[in-house]
Design an enzyme around this catalytic site. Structure first.
Site, PDB file in Angstrom:
ATOM      1  N   LYS A 129       0.861  -1.191   0.000  1.00 58.66           N
ATOM      2  CA  LYS A 129       0.000   0.000   0.000  1.00 58.66           C
ATOM      3  C   LYS A 129       0.894   1.236   0.000  1.00 58.66           C
ATOM      4  O   LYS A 129       1.921   1.251   0.696  1.00 58.66           O
ATOM      5  CB  LYS A 129      -0.857  -0.070   1.270  1.00 58.66           C
ATOM      6  N   SER A 138      -9.473   1.366   3.420  1.00 57.95           N
ATOM      7  CA  SER A 138      -8.680   2.140   2.484  1.00 57.95           C
ATOM      8  C   SER A 138      -7.630   1.327   1.725  1.00 57.95           C
ATOM      9  O   SER A 138      -7.093   1.831   0.741  1.00 57.95           O
ATOM     10  CB  SER A 138      -7.969   3.261   3.238  1.00 57.95           C
ATOM     11  N   SER A 154      -9.299  -0.889   7.642  1.00 53.14           N
ATOM     12  CA  SER A 154      -8.825  -0.729   6.265  1.00 53.14           C
ATOM     13  C   SER A 154      -8.149  -1.922   5.610  1.00 53.14           C
ATOM     14  O   SER A 154      -7.946  -1.909   4.400  1.00 53.14           O
ATOM     15  CB  SER A 154      -7.889   0.469   6.171  1.00 53.14           C
TER      16      SER A 154
HETATM   17  N1  GLN Z   1     -12.571   3.895   6.931  1.00 57.15           N
HETATM   18  C1  GLN Z   1     -11.937   4.356   8.134  1.00 57.15           C
HETATM   19  C2  GLN Z   1     -11.622   5.815   8.012  1.00 57.15           C
HETATM   20  O1  GLN Z   1     -12.091   6.443   7.146  1.00 57.15           O
HETATM   21  C3  GLN Z   1     -10.763   3.518   8.457  1.00 57.15           C
HETATM   22  C4  GLN Z   1      -9.588   3.780   7.632  1.00 57.15           C
HETATM   23  C5  GLN Z   1      -8.419   2.962   8.033  1.00 57.15           C
HETATM   24  O2  GLN Z   1      -8.544   1.914   8.667  1.00 57.15           O
HETATM   25  N2  GLN Z   1      -7.249   3.444   7.678  1.00 57.15           N
HETATM   26  O3  GLN Z   1     -10.934   6.386   8.785  1.00 57.15           O
END
Ligand code: GLN
Length: 531
Positions: A95, A171, A195
C-alpha cells in the site's frame, strides 16, 4: 502457463527448489498487471474513459525494472546453492502508505506526490529480506481516510475486480484488488478502523489486522498512531500466515512494537477447531446509526444474505467440533464509530502537521510574502477534502474548551469497548470464548459514487471492524461466499491480544472444509475477460 494465480507458499517452494525461476514467475505477474490493471493512478488523469471503467487501477507505481533485478538476484542465490528465504521469488505489493527507499511514497495525496523516501518501512524490508519481489505501490484512500479508496488523489481510483462499477472498499483497496486479480500473491495493507479487513471483504481476499504493536509501524505514513496496524492481505489463509510470520516481531526503530515472541503461525494452521468456543453476538448483526437531526440511536438489520453467510460459517465450524455460543452481549459496539470519529481525527490532525512544504513533499508554486502564507497555500493546495475535514474536526474536538465533552469522553468509551472483549475472552469468565465470529462489513461492495461524498455514511461501513482497533486486538476477514450479485461476503474472526495464530487456525479450518464448494472456484470477471 501463468503463475499469477499460484499461491505465495507454492511460488516459494517452486523457486527455492529451483523448479521455476523467480524471473519467470515475475513475468507472469507483470503480464497479468498489464492485462487487467489498466493505467496506474496519476494526479492529472484527463477524462476517465470507457476502457478505464473496465479495469482495476490498483497501482500507483509499478516497479517492474527493480523487480526484474531483484528476481535475477534471487535466481542467482538459488543457482549458488543458497536459500533466498521463505518468500523466495514471491511478487508482492505494498500500500502506498509504506515508505520504500527511492520509490515514490505518496499516501495517494498531492502533498506527497513528489516524495521519495530515504528509507524503507520495516515490514516491507522484512518481506524483501525473506526473498519477496516488490511489484509496486498500490492505491488507497488519501492518507488511508475512507472505506472505498475513491478519495485517492491519483485517478483512476481502484475498481472492484468482481464488478468494476463497484468500489474495492478501503482504504487498502489497491492491496485487496491487486491480490484478488493475481497482481502479486501478497500485499501489505494497514488497518486503523478496518482498512485491511474492509477491502478484503469487498474483494474476496483474506485480510488480517494484527494486535496493535505485533508489526512495527516504522516507515508507515501515520494516520492514528494509537490505532494503526500494518498487516497482510492474501488469497488464502496459509499465505496470510506466511506473510504475517515475516512482518511480525520487535523492531529497534519502533518502541511500540511488541516484544512478545512471534509463534510459528504455519504450525498453528494444522491444529483444527475441535473444542474451541466461538461466539456470535446480536450486536454484530445490526447497524446502529445516530440520527443527526434527533440525536437518537436508530437500528437497522444487515442484509439477510450476509447474516446467512455468517451462520453458515458457524455451521461448518460446529461440524468441525467447535462449540458455537450465541447471544454474546457486546453492548458498546454501537459507540465504536462516534468514538472513532473523535480519537482518529485528533490523532490525524496531529500527524498531518508535519506536511508543510518545508523539508519534503509538495510546495506551493505561488510567490508569497512570508512563511505562514507558504504553509497555508501548500496545505490548501496539497491536501484533498478528507485530510482537511479531519484536521478541522481533530482540532475542534481536542480544543481546551471542548476536549472534556469529546476527546476525554471518547477515551472512556474506548476503554468500555476493550472491556467488552476482555469479558467475553476471559478464561475464568462467563463466556470463555476463543473467538468471536461476525460479518466483516454490514454490506457487500457498493457502487462507485454511491456513498462517496457522505463522510458519515462512509464511516458507518466500518461499524463491525472499528471496535477491534479501539481495543487493540487482532481481527481477520476471510471470504465466506457471494451475494446474489456475485459480490464477495467476508466473515470476521476476533480474538484476544496476540491470538493471530488462533484466528488463522479457525479461518484455515473453514477454508479447508469449504474447499470444494462451487463458489470457491469463481474467478473475478475482469481476470476471466482480460487475464
Ligand atoms: N474507513 C476508516 C476511516 O475512514 C478507516 C480507515 C483505516 O482503517 N485506515 O478512517
Amino acid at each position: 502457463m501463468t503463475y499469477a494465480d499460484t499461491s505465495a507458499h507454492e511460488i516459494a517452494d517452486l523457486v527455492r527448489s529451483g523448479k521455476t525461476s523467480a524471473l519467470e514467475i515475475l513475468e507472469s505477474h507483470l503480464e497479468r498487471v498489464k492485462a487487467v490493471d489498466g493505467r496506474p493512478g496519476v494526479l492529472e488523469p484527463g477524462p476517465i474513459t470507457a476502457e478505464d471503467k473496465e479495469k482495476v487501477h490498483a497501482f500507483i507505481t509499478l516497479t517492474a525494472e527493480t523487480a526484474r533485478a531483484r528476481a535475477k538476484e534471487i535466481d542467482q542465490l538459488v543457482a549458488d546453492g543458497e536459500d533466498p528465504g521463505p518468500l523466495a521469488g514471491v511478487p508482492f505489493t505494498a500500500k502506498d502508505i509504506y515508505t520504500v527507499k527511492g520509490v515514490p511514497s505518496t499516501a495517494a495525496s498531492k502533498i506527497l506526490s513528489n516524495y521519495r523516501a530515504p528509507y524503507t518501512a520495516t515490514a516491507v524490508q522484512r518481506v524483501i529480506d525473506a526473498g519477496g519481489v516488490l511489484l509496486g505501490k498500490v492505491s488507497l484512500d488519501e492518507f488511508t481516510y475512507g472505506s472505498s479508496s475513491e478519495s485517492a488523489a491519483f485517478k483512476p481510483a481502484p475498481r472492484n475486480p468482481w464488478d468494476t462499477s463497484k468500489v474495492t472498499g478501503g482504504s487498502s483497496g489497491g492491496s485487496a484488488a491487486a491480490v484478488a486479480v493475481g497482481a502479486g500473491a501478497l500485499s501489505l495493507g494497514t488497518d486503523t478502523g478496518g482498512s485491511i479487513r474492509h477491502p478484503a471483504s469487498f474483494c474476496g481476499t483474506v485480510g488480517l489486522k494484527p494486535t496493535y504493536g505485533r508489526v512495527s509501524r516504522y516507515g508507515l505514513i501515520a494516520f492514528g498512531s494509537s490505532l494503526d496496524c500494518p498487516g497482510p492481505l492474501a488469497r488464502n489463509v496459509t499465505d496470510a500466515a506466511l506473510l504475517l510470520q515475516t512482518m511480525a516481531g520487535p523492531d529497534r526503530h519502533d518502541n511500540t512494537a511488541a516484544t512478545v515472541p512471534v509463534p510459528n503461525y504455519l504450525a498453528e494452521l494444522e491444529k483444527g477447531v475441535k473444542g474451541m468456543r466461538i461466539g456470535l453476538s446480536p450486536d454484530f448483526f445490526r447497524v446502529t446509526y445516530f440520527d443527526a437531526e434527533t440525536g437518537e440511536l436508530q437500528e437497522r438489520a444487515i442484509p439477510e444474505e450476509i447474516e446467512a453467510a455468517i451462520h453458515s460459517v458457524a455451521g461448518y465450524l460446529a461440524q468441525q467440533g467447535a462449540d458455537i455460543v450465541t447471544d454474546v452481549p457486546m453492548p458498546h459496539t454501537k459507540y465504536g464509530i462516534p468514538t472513532y470519529f473523535v480519537i482518529s481525527r485528533v490523532e490525524a490532525s496531529s500527524n498531518l502537521l508535519r506536511f508543510d512544504g518545508v523539508k519534503y513533499g509538495y510546495r506551493t508554486q505561488q510567490s508569497l510574502a512570508d512563511l505562514r502564507e507558504m504553509y497555508r497555500h501548500t496545505r490548501g493546495e496539497g491536501f484533498g477534502e478528507q485530510p482537511k475535514l479531519r484536521i478541522l474536526m481533530g482540532i475542534y474536538v481536542s480544543a481546551a474548551q471542548f476536549q472534556k465533552q469529546y476527546y476525554q469522553l471518547a477515551l472512556r468509551a474506548r476503554a468500555l469497548m476493550r472491556q467488552d472483549f476482555e469479558t467475553i475472552f476471559d478464561p475464568a469468565g462467563d463466556y470463555k470464548l476463543d473467538a468471536l465470529l461476525t460479518p466483516t462489513v454490514p454490506s457487500t461492495a457498493f457502487p462507485i459514487g454511491g456513498v462517496y461524498g457522505d463522510t458519515v455514511l462512509m464511516q458507518y461501513s466500518d461499524q463491525f471492524t472499528v471496535t477491534t482497533n479501539h481495543a487493540g486486538i487482532p481481527g481477520l476477514s476471510v471470504p465466506a461466499g457471494f451475494d446474489e450479485n456475485n459480490l464477495p461476503i467476508g466473515a470476521q474472526l476476533l480474538g484476544p491480544d496476540f491470538s493471530e495464530g488462533r484466528l488463522l487456525r479457525i479461518a484455515c479450518a473453514y477454508e479447508r472444509v469449504t474447499a470444494d464448494e462451487p463458489w470457491r472456484a469463481k474467478r473475478p470477471p475482469v481476470v476471466e475477460k482480460f487475464g
